[in-house]
Enzyme design. Structure first.
Site, PDB file in Angstrom:
ATOM      1  N   VAL A  19       0.840  -1.208   0.000  1.00 51.84           N
ATOM      2  CA  VAL A  19       0.000   0.000   0.000  1.00 51.84           C
ATOM      3  C   VAL A  19       0.871   1.252   0.000  1.00 51.84           C
ATOM      4  CG1 VAL A  19      -1.814   1.271   1.196  1.00 51.84           C
ATOM      5  CG2 VAL A  19      -1.887  -1.216   1.174  1.00 51.84           C
ATOM      6  N   SER A 110      -9.655  -2.622   7.866  1.00 51.82           N
ATOM      7  CA  SER A 110      -9.718  -3.779   6.967  1.00 51.82           C
ATOM      8  C   SER A 110     -11.121  -4.365   7.021  1.00 51.82           C
ATOM      9  CB  SER A 110      -8.714  -4.828   7.431  1.00 51.82           C
ATOM     10  OG  SER A 110      -9.017  -6.071   6.840  1.00 51.82           O
ATOM     11  N   SER A 111     -11.581  -4.853   5.863  1.00 55.07           N
ATOM     12  CA  SER A 111     -12.953  -5.380   5.803  1.00 55.07           C
ATOM     13  C   SER A 111     -13.135  -6.594   6.724  1.00 55.07           C
ATOM     14  CB  SER A 111     -13.331  -5.749   4.367  1.00 55.07           C
ATOM     15  OG  SER A 111     -12.511  -6.787   3.899  1.00 55.07           O
ATOM     16  N   CYS A 112     -12.012  -7.204   7.164  1.00 53.08           N
ATOM     17  CA  CYS A 112     -12.148  -8.356   8.072  1.00 53.08           C
ATOM     18  C   CYS A 112     -12.553  -7.919   9.483  1.00 53.08           C
ATOM     19  CB  CYS A 112     -10.878  -9.186   8.106  1.00 53.08           C
ATOM     20  SG  CYS A 112      -9.541  -8.405   8.993  1.00 53.08           S
ATOM     21  N   TYR A 139      -6.181  -9.344  14.531  1.00 51.23           N
ATOM     22  CA  TYR A 139      -5.920  -8.235  13.611  1.00 51.23           C
ATOM     23  C   TYR A 139      -7.139  -7.310  13.546  1.00 51.23           C
ATOM     24  CZ  TYR A 139      -4.822  -6.094   9.022  1.00 51.23           C
ATOM     25  OH  TYR A 139      -4.574  -5.231   7.983  1.00 51.23           O
ATOM     26  N   LYS A 143      -7.483  -3.290  14.374  1.00 47.78           N
ATOM     27  CA  LYS A 143      -7.980  -2.318  13.381  1.00 47.78           C
ATOM     28  C   LYS A 143      -9.189  -1.555  13.920  1.00 47.78           C
ATOM     29  CE  LYS A 143      -5.095  -2.681   9.999  1.00 47.78           C
ATOM     30  NZ  LYS A 143      -4.327  -1.508   9.565  1.00 47.78           N
ATOM     31  N   PRO A 166     -10.656  -0.836   3.640  1.00 50.77           N
ATOM     32  CA  PRO A 166     -10.425  -1.462   2.328  1.00 50.77           C
ATOM     33  C   PRO A 166     -10.774  -2.949   2.331  1.00 50.77           C
ATOM     34  CG  PRO A 166      -8.372  -0.587   3.269  1.00 50.77           C
ATOM     35  CD  PRO A 166      -9.412  -0.562   4.349  1.00 50.77           C
ATOM     36  N   THR A 167     -11.164  -3.424   1.170  1.00 54.27           N
ATOM     37  CA  THR A 167     -11.396  -4.843   0.954  1.00 54.27           C
ATOM     38  C   THR A 167     -10.050  -5.560   0.726  1.00 54.27           C
ATOM     39  OG1 THR A 167     -12.665  -6.403  -0.345  1.00 54.27           O
ATOM     40  CG2 THR A 167     -11.704  -4.559  -1.562  1.00 54.27           C
ATOM     41  N   ASN A 168     -10.066  -6.840   0.333  1.00 50.82           N
ATOM     42  CA  ASN A 168      -8.818  -7.569   0.055  1.00 50.82           C
ATOM     43  C   ASN A 168      -8.080  -6.919  -1.123  1.00 50.82           C
ATOM     44  OD1 ASN A 168     -10.377  -9.383   1.710  1.00 50.82           O
ATOM     45  ND2 ASN A 168      -9.063 -11.043   1.029  1.00 50.82           N
ATOM     46  N   LEU A 169      -6.770  -6.785  -0.977  1.00 54.95           N
ATOM     47  CA  LEU A 169      -5.968  -6.047  -1.963  1.00 54.95           C
ATOM     48  C   LEU A 169      -4.981  -6.961  -2.679  1.00 54.95           C
ATOM     49  CD1 LEU A 169      -5.063  -3.120   0.433  1.00 54.95           C
ATOM     50  CD2 LEU A 169      -6.801  -3.066  -1.377  1.00 54.95           C
ATOM     51  N   HIS A 182      -1.426 -13.453   1.317  1.00 52.82           N
ATOM     52  CA  HIS A 182      -2.854 -13.494   0.989  1.00 52.82           C
ATOM     53  C   HIS A 182      -3.056 -14.358  -0.260  1.00 52.82           C
ATOM     54  CE1 HIS A 182      -2.740  -9.734   3.411  1.00 52.82           C
ATOM     55  NE2 HIS A 182      -3.877 -10.210   3.854  1.00 52.82           N
TER      56      HIS A 182
END
Ligand code: GFB
Length: 312
Positions: A19, A110-112, A139, A143, A166-169, A182
């Protein structure tokens, strides 16, 4: 009203990560001075080092994307590092940002962090309304704490600290560790190696049924700059494509991208993780931002970058 970043000094910690390096590429298009630091220059977990950095460099703006990150296996295996390192990093950077007069700070969640069994697509207001996915709760909790820290400084001290989800990148400078990465990096390198070694099949973890939303990191960097200029509120805004794909179909797409002709096998002894976490991106769309890189072209760019790296 737009927030002007013109002539600002922007600190991008973690500048050599996926990022961070995308942010550097994107910020080249702006009239700003970028203060790029990496883990070798500055240990963000160390309060004194962070304090000293702020004192000497005096950034106007901060984009905090630096974090201890990894895929499902890494999250599940190193819970202490995922919660501990991330809490230390964000506490140091966010708390000291106020002390040193930072005008605006963007924190990346993070979306998680959304509950495991959320209604889909996931709206910003679903945060904290249910239990988390166990493989990444450490995690996720770090966040969530970072988002809450920004909101608290906003509420008590009127600091312009914002967050995004953000979603998965995937994209350049991704980590390609065979176990800890990932899924995009893991599969890209596994299919590439299988091609080279003329293997009959490639193994994909889990059942292949979970769905994931993937965003190219250059789109994320663009969204971050957009939010700095156009967003100033407490909720962490979703950043994604709003579209998801099953891991099985994603594996087929990677197989096509690298030109592998063998079979795909699933190792169901590996965890699937969250079944689905598709983001509702209507808020960021309404503000005027949407992603530009579709998954198919993004994966081609990703593979091209990977091959160029192999030739170096
Ligand atoms: O990318 P990934 O590790 O992240 O896994 P999560 C996504 C899905 O891909 C899971 C499957 O269902 C995995 O079982 N998968 C298939 C694989 N093959 C592989 C493989 O070879 N490697 C990996 N890693 N997965 C992470 C969180 O969860 O999402 C992080 O743990 C972070 O904290 C990140 O938030 C965005 O989406 O499951």
């Amino acid at each position: 009203m737009q927030f002007s970043i013109d002539n600002a000094k922007i600190w991008v910690p973690g500048a050599n990560g996926m990022v961070g390096s995308a942010l550097l590429r994107r910020l080249k298009k702006e009239n700003v001075e970028v203060l790029a630091t990496t883990r070798n220059d500055l240990d963000l977990r160390d309060t004194n080092e962070v304090n000293l950095f702020y004192k000497n460099a005096r950034p106007d703006l901060v984009i905090l994307a630096a974090a201890k990150v990894g895929g499902i296996h890494a999250n599940n295996t190193y819970p202490a590092d995922f919660i501990g390192d991330n809490l230390q990093i964000q506490n140091n950077v966010i708390v000291r940002a106020k002390k040193h007069g930072v005008k605006k700070l963007l924190f990346l969640g993070s979306s998680c962090s959304y509950p495991k069994n959320c209604s889909q697509p996931i709206k910003e207001e679903y945060l904290l309304n249910g239990p988390l996915e166990p493989t990444n709760e450490w995690y996720a909790i770090a966040k969530i704490a970072g988002i809450k820290l920004c909101q608290a400084y906003r509420k008590q001290y009127e600091c312009d600290f914002i967050s995004a989800m953000p979603t998965n990148l995937y994209g350049p400078m991704d980590s390609f560790h065979p176990e800890d990465s990932h899924v995009p990096a893991a599969l890209l390198s596994r299919f590439h190696d299988a091609c080279k070694k003329e293997q009959k099949s490639v193994t994909v973890w889990g059942t292949g049924k979970p769905l994931r939303e993937f965003l190219h990191v250059d789109d994320l960097a663009d969204a971050c700059v957009f939010l700095l200029k156009n967003y100033s509120d407490a909720p962490a805004l979703n950043i994604g494509t709003g579209e998801d794909i099953s891991i099985g179909d994603f594996a087929k797409l990677i197989k096509t991208t690298v030109g592998f002709s063998g079979d795909i096998e699933f190792d169901t002894s590996r965890p699937d993780g969250t079944f689905r976490k598709r983001l509702d991106v209507s808020k960021i769309h309404a503000l005027g931002w949407r992603h530009r890189i579709d998954l198919e072209s993004g994966l081609k760019l990703y593979y091209q970058w990977y091959l160029e790296g192999m030739m170096k």
